[in-house]
Scaffold this motif. Structure first.
Motif, PDB file in Angstrom:
ATOM      1  N   THR A  66       0.849  -1.185   0.000  1.00 12.59           N
ATOM      2  CA  THR A  66       0.000   0.000   0.000  1.00 12.59           C
ATOM      3  C   THR A  66       0.891   1.245   0.000  1.00 12.59           C
ATOM      4  O   THR A  66       2.069   1.195   0.380  1.00 12.59           O
ATOM      5  CB  THR A  66      -0.905   0.033   1.235  1.00 12.59           C
ATOM      6  OG1 THR A  66      -0.090   0.186   2.405  1.00 12.59           O
ATOM      7  CG2 THR A  66      -1.739  -1.241   1.346  1.00 12.59           C
ATOM      8  N   VAL A 234      -4.057  -0.172  -5.884  1.00 10.18           N
ATOM      9  CA  VAL A 234      -3.053   0.884  -5.938  1.00 10.18           C
ATOM     10  C   VAL A 234      -2.971   1.506  -7.326  1.00 10.18           C
ATOM     11  O   VAL A 234      -2.627   2.685  -7.477  1.00 10.18           O
ATOM     12  CB  VAL A 234      -1.668   0.358  -5.486  1.00 10.18           C
ATOM     13  CG1 VAL A 234      -1.061  -0.564  -6.532  1.00 10.18           C
ATOM     14  CG2 VAL A 234      -0.717   1.513  -5.161  1.00 10.18           C
ATOM     15  N   TRP A 242      -0.024   9.440  -4.341  1.00 14.82           N
ATOM     16  CA  TRP A 242       1.012   8.412  -4.260  1.00 14.82           C
ATOM     17  C   TRP A 242       2.395   9.058  -4.278  1.00 14.82           C
ATOM     18  O   TRP A 242       3.227   8.837  -3.383  1.00 14.82           O
ATOM     19  CB  TRP A 242       0.849   7.454  -5.436  1.00 14.82           C
ATOM     20  CG  TRP A 242       1.739   6.241  -5.428  1.00 14.82           C
ATOM     21  CD1 TRP A 242       2.780   5.977  -4.594  1.00 14.82           C
ATOM     22  CD2 TRP A 242       1.648   5.121  -6.314  1.00 14.82           C
ATOM     23  NE1 TRP A 242       3.354   4.763  -4.902  1.00 14.82           N
ATOM     24  CE2 TRP A 242       2.678   4.221  -5.952  1.00 14.82           C
ATOM     25  CE3 TRP A 242       0.806   4.796  -7.380  1.00 14.82           C
ATOM     26  CZ2 TRP A 242       2.882   3.019  -6.638  1.00 14.82           C
ATOM     27  CZ3 TRP A 242       1.014   3.596  -8.048  1.00 14.82           C
ATOM     28  CH2 TRP A 242       2.032   2.713  -7.682  1.00 14.82           C
ATOM     29  N   ASP A 311      -4.636   5.525  -0.382  1.00 13.21           N
ATOM     30  CA  ASP A 311      -5.053   4.116  -0.439  1.00 13.21           C
ATOM     31  C   ASP A 311      -6.575   3.990  -0.419  1.00 13.21           C
ATOM     32  O   ASP A 311      -7.154   3.181  -1.157  1.00 13.21           O
ATOM     33  CB  ASP A 311      -4.459   3.343   0.747  1.00 13.21           C
ATOM     34  CG  ASP A 311      -2.971   3.091   0.599  1.00 13.21           C
ATOM     35  OD1 ASP A 311      -2.512   2.867  -0.529  1.00 13.21           O
ATOM     36  OD2 ASP A 311      -2.267   3.129   1.630  1.00 13.21           O
TER      37      ASP A 311
END
Length: 427
Positions: A66, A234, A242, A311
């Protein structure tokens, strides 16, 4: 063991290996700085910890942790060496680029065995000197050089930003170019992050033919509109969340490492101009340490919150219930602004430690001075213009649209659809 427990176990194994390698990274850092790049041995050692695979697809043997878990790895590497953390950060946080180009590119990047980062990227801004012209079966690439190519010395492909114009105005293309088609310039002469080897690159020839499947409109990558054959959530996570929550973790790690080093070297050290024989017993040190802690902790909590939210949003999108565009735009703008603040606060924390470490802290062998320079370099990243990011986020808070601009950090990808004009009733 279920999937969640398995990922947690994988994370802990990677962290243990990074901690074991850490003193070696710190010991090698001065030589790597002088060379302007990590040694191949260091790249292989980092690869052996699994750090380069934390964001790689599970379908190809990657850990696919993650974003929140990836953050812990980047932070841990940063404690030992900022340049190594930068290299791991780039390798993890830009996996969304090949994933956004479709299944064939994914297979090409992650299918073969490889020691080192899988991903590199360069010049994905409107100022790119790369040019692309469509031809039968692909594109002809010219121009360059492409600058700030972090990881390009060690990755199998570098994704180059190129500008195309087919009569309707210029637009940005992402172009996947193999390592053996590039020539690297010896131009990484910088104040910090010296071992990242973030050199410029150019084509080996005057031009290069690149097949269609390796050239994608950057807007399609940002929109995640191409099928990549990957199942994990993801790959549906917001890319700015991210990339930039992990970037904040890099700043946190460097600052944590500097704090640990300060405590280690200050025990029993007198403070000149005072009667204090042990710096760690002095109230002025206690006040400073509390301020340092507060700056690092603030950055840490923001990075963790942004990674966890990234996430969550990826899971929503993967389930077919994505968040609305207004929220996605606000969140992405928030991540950018908070990452800039995290970098600022961590750099300020290290400057306090540096200023209270005495004249020997300027020596090349002292990790604190390297942390001081590396942390400041993060604040100068082209995507972390604190004032511009603050204005855009503040505009959104105030209900005003952010500035429209092109490039890798554009917020237009999440722009809400304009409200429909009211229907006029016939009189």
């Amino acid at each position: 063991m279920d999937a969640t427990d398995e990922k947690a176990a994988q994370l802990e194994t990677i962290l243990e290996k990074v901690r074991a390698l850490g003193p070696t990274l710190r010991k090698r850092a001065p030589e790597a700085e002088r060379d302007g790049r990590h040694s191949d041995e260091t790249i292989a050692d980092i690869a052996a910890t699994g750090a380069f695979d934390i964001g790689s697809p599970a379908e190809f043997g990657g850990y696919e942790l993650t974003v929140r878990q990836q953050l812990d790895v980047v932070t841990e590497v940063g404690k030992w060496d900022g340049s190594a953390a930068w290299t791991v950060w780039v390798g993890a946080s830009t996996n969304w680029m090949p994933a956004g180009m479709g299944a064939r590119v994914v297979e090409e990047v992650y299918g073969p065995e490889w020691v080192g980062p899988r991903v590199a990227a360069s010049s994905h801004f409107p100022a790119s000197k790369g040019r692309a012209k469509r031809v039968d079966g692909g594109w002809i690439i010219t121009g360059g050089p492409w600058t700030f190519g972090s990881d390009s010395l060690w990755a199998p492909y570098t994704n180059l930003g190129c500008i195309a114009d087919e009569g309707n105005g210029p637009y940005l293309l992402a172009v996947q170019v193999p390592l053996d088609e590039l020539e690297f310039l010896d131009d990484w002469k910088v104040a910090g992050m010296r071992a990242t080897g973030s050199v410029s690159s150019k084509l080996k020839g005057e031009e290069l033919f690149v097949p269609d499947y390796r050239v994608v409109d950057f807007k399609e990558i940002a929109a995640q509109s191409l099928d990549n054959g990957l199942a994990g959530s993801v790959w549906k996570a917001p890319t700015l969340g991210w990339a930039f929550s992990l970037m904040a973790g890099m700043s946190v790690g460097i600052a944590e490492g500097a704090l640990e080093r300060f405590l280690e070297r200050s025990a029993g050290r007198p403070i000149r101009g005072t009667t204090y024989k042990n710096q760690l017993e002095a109230p002025l040190t206690h006040l400073m340490l509390t301020e340092v802690h507060s700056k690092i902790q603030s950055a840490r909590l923001m990075a963790r919150a942004n990674a966890a939210e990234t996430d969550r949003l990826g899971a929503l999108a993967a389930a077919g219930t994505p968040a609305d565009p207004e929220y996605m735009q606000l969140f992405s703008s928030r991540v950018l602004a908070e990452t800039a603040y995290a970098a600022k606060w961590c750099a300020e924390a290290i400057e306090l430690l540096q200023r209270n470490s005495g004249s020997t802290a300027i020596m090349d062998f002292e990790p604190i001075q390297r942390s001081w320079r590396d942390a400041r370099i993060i604040t100068l990243h082209g995507a972390l213009n604190l004032e511009a990011l603050s204005e855009n986020f503040g505009r959104l808070i105030a209900g005003i649209a952010p500035h429209a601009f092109a490039g890798i950090t554009t917020l237009d990808r999440f722009a809400p659809a304009p409200a429909a004009a009211p229907v006029q009733k016939a009189s």
